[in-house]
Scaffold this motif. Structure first.
Motif, PDB file in Angstrom:
ATOM      1  N   THR A  53       0.854  58.608 128.413  1.00  0.00           N
ATOM      2  CA  THR A  53       1.057  59.628 127.388  1.00  0.00           C
ATOM      3  C   THR A  53       0.197  60.814 127.777  1.00  0.00           C
ATOM      4  O   THR A  53      -1.009  60.684 127.994  1.00  0.00           O
ATOM      5  CB  THR A  53       0.661  59.098 125.995  1.00  0.00           C
ATOM      6  OG1 THR A  53       1.457  57.941 125.723  1.00  0.00           O
ATOM      7  CG2 THR A  53       0.915  60.139 124.927  1.00  0.00           C
ATOM      8  N   THR A  54       0.844  61.975 127.886  1.00  0.00           N
ATOM      9  CA  THR A  54       0.136  63.169 128.332  1.00  0.00           C
ATOM     10  C   THR A  54       0.713  64.399 127.632  1.00  0.00           C
ATOM     11  O   THR A  54       1.794  64.339 127.056  1.00  0.00           O
ATOM     12  CB  THR A  54       0.209  63.308 129.869  1.00  0.00           C
ATOM     13  OG1 THR A  54      -0.591  64.400 130.295  1.00  0.00           O
ATOM     14  CG2 THR A  54       1.628  63.489 130.348  1.00  0.00           C
ATOM     15  N   THR A  55       0.008  65.492 127.706  1.00  0.00           N
ATOM     16  CA  THR A  55       0.427  66.735 127.071  1.00  0.00           C
ATOM     17  C   THR A  55       0.643  67.801 128.132  1.00  0.00           C
ATOM     18  O   THR A  55      -0.264  68.078 128.920  1.00  0.00           O
ATOM     19  CB  THR A  55      -0.650  67.220 126.072  1.00  0.00           C
ATOM     20  OG1 THR A  55      -0.890  66.162 125.130  1.00  0.00           O
ATOM     21  CG2 THR A  55      -0.190  68.456 125.321  1.00  0.00           C
ATOM     22  N   LEU A 104       4.487  68.891 133.946  1.00  0.00           N
ATOM     23  CA  LEU A 104       3.779  67.823 133.259  1.00  0.00           C
ATOM     24  C   LEU A 104       2.996  67.029 134.296  1.00  0.00           C
ATOM     25  O   LEU A 104       3.572  66.480 135.238  1.00  0.00           O
ATOM     26  CB  LEU A 104       4.789  66.913 132.543  1.00  0.00           C
ATOM     27  CG  LEU A 104       4.229  65.743 131.756  1.00  0.00           C
ATOM     28  CD1 LEU A 104       3.447  66.237 130.551  1.00  0.00           C
ATOM     29  CD2 LEU A 104       5.371  64.847 131.297  1.00  0.00           C
ATOM     30  N   THR A 114       2.833  52.875 131.193  1.00  0.00           N
ATOM     31  CA  THR A 114       3.236  53.932 130.278  1.00  0.00           C
ATOM     32  C   THR A 114       2.099  54.943 130.231  1.00  0.00           C
ATOM     33  O   THR A 114       0.932  54.563 130.124  1.00  0.00           O
ATOM     34  CB  THR A 114       3.509  53.380 128.862  1.00  0.00           C
ATOM     35  OG1 THR A 114       4.536  52.398 128.948  1.00  0.00           O
ATOM     36  CG2 THR A 114       3.950  54.478 127.922  1.00  0.00           C
ATOM     37  N   LYS A 126       5.444  72.845 125.343  1.00  0.00           N
ATOM     38  CA  LYS A 126       4.029  73.017 125.657  1.00  0.00           C
ATOM     39  C   LYS A 126       3.174  72.510 124.495  1.00  0.00           C
ATOM     40  O   LYS A 126       3.476  72.750 123.336  1.00  0.00           O
ATOM     41  CB  LYS A 126       3.743  74.501 125.922  1.00  0.00           C
ATOM     42  CG  LYS A 126       2.328  74.773 126.356  1.00  0.00           C
ATOM     43  CD  LYS A 126       2.117  76.236 126.627  1.00  0.00           C
ATOM     44  CE  LYS A 126       0.661  76.486 126.954  1.00  0.00           C
ATOM     45  NZ  LYS A 126       0.365  77.889 127.113  1.00  0.00           N
ATOM     46  N   ASP A 127       2.132  71.795 124.841  1.00  0.00           N
ATOM     47  CA  ASP A 127       1.165  71.252 123.888  1.00  0.00           C
ATOM     48  C   ASP A 127       1.729  70.164 122.968  1.00  0.00           C
ATOM     49  O   ASP A 127       1.113  69.805 121.983  1.00  0.00           O
ATOM     50  CB  ASP A 127       0.513  72.368 123.050  1.00  0.00           C
ATOM     51  CG  ASP A 127      -0.228  73.368 123.910  1.00  0.00           C
ATOM     52  OD1 ASP A 127      -0.791  72.962 124.941  1.00  0.00           O
ATOM     53  OD2 ASP A 127      -0.235  74.560 123.563  1.00  0.00           O
ATOM     54  N   LYS A 128       2.923  69.619 123.287  1.00  0.00           N
ATOM     55  CA  LYS A 128       3.472  68.495 122.522  1.00  0.00           C
ATOM     56  C   LYS A 128       3.424  67.251 123.396  1.00  0.00           C
ATOM     57  O   LYS A 128       3.969  67.228 124.487  1.00  0.00           O
ATOM     58  CB  LYS A 128       4.903  68.774 122.079  1.00  0.00           C
ATOM     59  CG  LYS A 128       5.463  67.668 121.214  1.00  0.00           C
ATOM     60  CD  LYS A 128       6.854  67.975 120.741  1.00  0.00           C
ATOM     61  CE  LYS A 128       7.365  66.817 119.896  1.00  0.00           C
ATOM     62  NZ  LYS A 128       8.765  67.016 119.521  1.00  0.00           N
ATOM     63  N   GLU A 129       2.768  66.210 122.906  1.00  0.00           N
ATOM     64  CA  GLU A 129       2.546  64.989 123.664  1.00  0.00           C
ATOM     65  C   GLU A 129       3.870  64.363 124.128  1.00  0.00           C
ATOM     66  O   GLU A 129       4.846  64.320 123.383  1.00  0.00           O
ATOM     67  CB  GLU A 129       1.780  64.003 122.774  1.00  0.00           C
ATOM     68  CG  GLU A 129       1.036  62.942 123.522  1.00  0.00           C
ATOM     69  CD  GLU A 129       0.123  62.165 122.605  1.00  0.00           C
ATOM     70  OE1 GLU A 129      -1.095  62.256 122.778  1.00  0.00           O
ATOM     71  OE2 GLU A 129       0.650  61.460 121.719  1.00  0.00           O
ATOM     72  N   VAL A 130       3.889  63.897 125.385  1.00  0.00           N
ATOM     73  CA  VAL A 130       5.067  63.275 125.985  1.00  0.00           C
ATOM     74  C   VAL A 130       4.684  61.891 126.486  1.00  0.00           C
ATOM     75  O   VAL A 130       3.651  61.724 127.123  1.00  0.00           O
ATOM     76  CB  VAL A 130       5.600  64.124 127.171  1.00  0.00           C
ATOM     77  CG1 VAL A 130       6.777  63.438 127.844  1.00  0.00           C
ATOM     78  CG2 VAL A 130       5.971  65.514 126.717  1.00  0.00           C
ATOM     79  N   SER A 131       5.538  60.918 126.207  1.00  0.00           N
ATOM     80  CA  SER A 131       5.315  59.559 126.699  1.00  0.00           C
ATOM     81  C   SER A 131       6.230  59.330 127.904  1.00  0.00           C
ATOM     82  O   SER A 131       7.426  59.608 127.852  1.00  0.00           O
ATOM     83  CB  SER A 131       5.625  58.548 125.597  1.00  0.00           C
ATOM     84  OG  SER A 131       5.414  57.237 126.076  1.00  0.00           O
ATOM     85  N   THR A 141      11.332  59.958 130.487  1.00  0.00           N
ATOM     86  CA  THR A 141      10.910  60.571 129.235  1.00  0.00           C
ATOM     87  C   THR A 141      11.883  60.070 128.171  1.00  0.00           C
ATOM     88  O   THR A 141      12.733  59.232 128.448  1.00  0.00           O
ATOM     89  CB  THR A 141      10.947  62.109 129.318  1.00  0.00           C
ATOM     90  OG1 THR A 141      12.312  62.528 129.470  1.00  0.00           O
ATOM     91  CG2 THR A 141      10.110  62.623 130.478  1.00  0.00           C
TER      92      THR A 141
END
Length: 193
Positions: free
Chosen positions: A147-149, A156, A145, A128-133, A180
């Motif tokens: 990028t979201t949190t 997500l 591509t 949670k609250d860590k950016e994911v590409s 991911t």
């Protein structure tokens, strides 16, 4: 020892290596009295042991219906200058679900401005609250591509736009792969006529 063990999302099992060490000279661990307590525990094998150090492998097994998290204990016996003792060391076993997409199939509608807006969700395990590409591909071509949190540790939100320059714009249907860093999921798509 790891505070938690994650079961593989495909096989629902995991094996971890444990190293137990006596911190004081008067402590003697009893290798014959080490057990794991819990319903996902499968096997304990001692690789090497003496009274001061024990190396062991512990295997856990679940299934698709196993709870997301379950508490297990490594129960061990030891003696010291005060006598015999039994201690429980907690192990959290997490049943990590495989990455899934919602909806399971995308219906893409071209807008008058020659774009398609896609809004969907990926379900899995995230920080949670860590950016994911997220890498989005059709066969070996990059579609985009994102990028979201994640707002939670299980969901997500993925939003992106496809336009006429996209490699899938002229295709009636196909499969998009959302990846991911550690896993991916295939999502069929079709353009609405």
């Amino acid at each position: 020892m790891p505070p938690s063990v994650e079961l593989d999302p495909k096989t629902h099992n995991a094996t971890v290596e444990l190293e137990l060490k006596a911190l004081f000279e008067d402590v003697k661990m009893d290798v014959e009295k080490i057990v794991v307590v819990g319903d996902a525990f499968e096997k304990l094998s001692v690789e090497s042991a003496d009274g001061k150090q024990i190396l062991a492998k512990v295997s856990f097994r679940g299934n698709a219906k196993s709870p997301p998290e379950s508490q297990h204990f490594l129960r061990m016996a030891f003696t010291d200058k005060y006598g015999k003792h039994v201690r429980d060391v907690p192990i959290l076993v997490r049943n990590v679900p495989p990455l899934r997409a919602a909806p399971r199939k995308l219906t893409l509608v071209k807008q008058p401005d020659q774009t398609v807006f896609v809004s969907m969700a990926l379900l899995g395990v995230f920080e949670k609250d860590k950016e994911v590409s997220i890498d989005i591909r059709h066969e070996d071509q990059v579609v985009g591509t994102v990028t979201t949190t994640p707002a939670s540790d299980r969901l997500l939100s993925v939003k992106f736009t496809i336009d006429e320059k996209s490699p899938i714009w002229q295709l009636p249907s196909g499969v998009l792969k959302f990846s991911t860093a550690s896993e991916s999921v295939d999502v069929p798509f079709a353009f609405q006529e």
